[in-house]
Design an enzyme around this catalytic site. Structure first.
Site, short mmCIF file in Angstrom:
data_model
loop_
_atom_site.label_atom_id
_atom_site.label_comp_id
_atom_site.label_asym_id
_atom_site.label_seq_id
_atom_site.Cartn_x
_atom_site.Cartn_y
_atom_site.Cartn_z
N CYS A 64 0.84 -1.20 0.00
CA CYS A 64 0.00 0.00 0.00
C CYS A 64 0.87 1.25 0.00
CB CYS A 64 -0.91 -0.06 1.23
SG CYS A 64 -1.56 1.52 1.80
N CYS A 67 0.38 3.89 2.72
CA CYS A 67 0.82 3.38 4.02
C CYS A 67 2.30 3.70 4.26
CB CYS A 67 0.63 1.87 4.11
SG CYS A 67 -1.10 1.36 4.05
#
Ligand SMILES: [Zn+2]
Length: 141
Positions: A64, A67
């Site tokens: 991600c 993230c």
């Protein structure tokens, strides 16, 4: 399970096991409160969110992109607010049960706990200053 926590004041690495109720981890060398970072799991989660200070849980995954922005931001925050907050990172690929339990629909999502109860949730990557304000609000409740 122990964590290696690096002191933001003197740089010493501290091996921290279970922290007694009502306390926060402090540096064995200089006594400063340590940035309290922990990798949480489905198995340990109920205990991971028990702390005398607010706990910020970062639901993330290695694939991600956003993230990877959130992670360092939270590590900064843990250093800036050492002694006032605990940061728990949960890899949702390895630990699918906990994010489902808290209704996490996408990542990154932050779920904040005080006294073991969910008190706030942030979906996506906030501005650092906004995040810090939300967390500081919790430390003053
Ligand atoms: Zn130190």
């Amino acid at each position: 399970m122990s964590d290696i926590l690096t002191c933001a004041s003197c740089g010493a690495k501290n091996r921290v096991q279970a922290v007694p109720a009502g306390q926060v981890p402090s540096c064995a060398r200089c006594g400063a409160a340590l940035p309290w970072l922990h990798d949480g799991t489905d198995a340990s989660f109920a205990g991971d969110i028990q702390a005398s200070v607010p706990v910020i849980v970062d639901f993330w995954a290695p694939w991600c992109g956003p993230c990877r922005v959130m992670g360092p931001m939270l590590e900064d925050l843990a250093r800036e607010l050492a002694g006032k907050v605990r940061v728990v990172k949960v890899n949702v690929d390895e630990n699918p049960r906990t994010p489902a339990q808290f209704g996490v629909q996408g990542i990154p999502t932050l779920v904040m706990f005080k006294d073991g109860q969910e008190v706030d949730q942030i979906v996506g990557v906030p501005q650092k200053a906004a995040l810090r304000a939300r967390v500081e609000h919790l430390t003053h409740l």
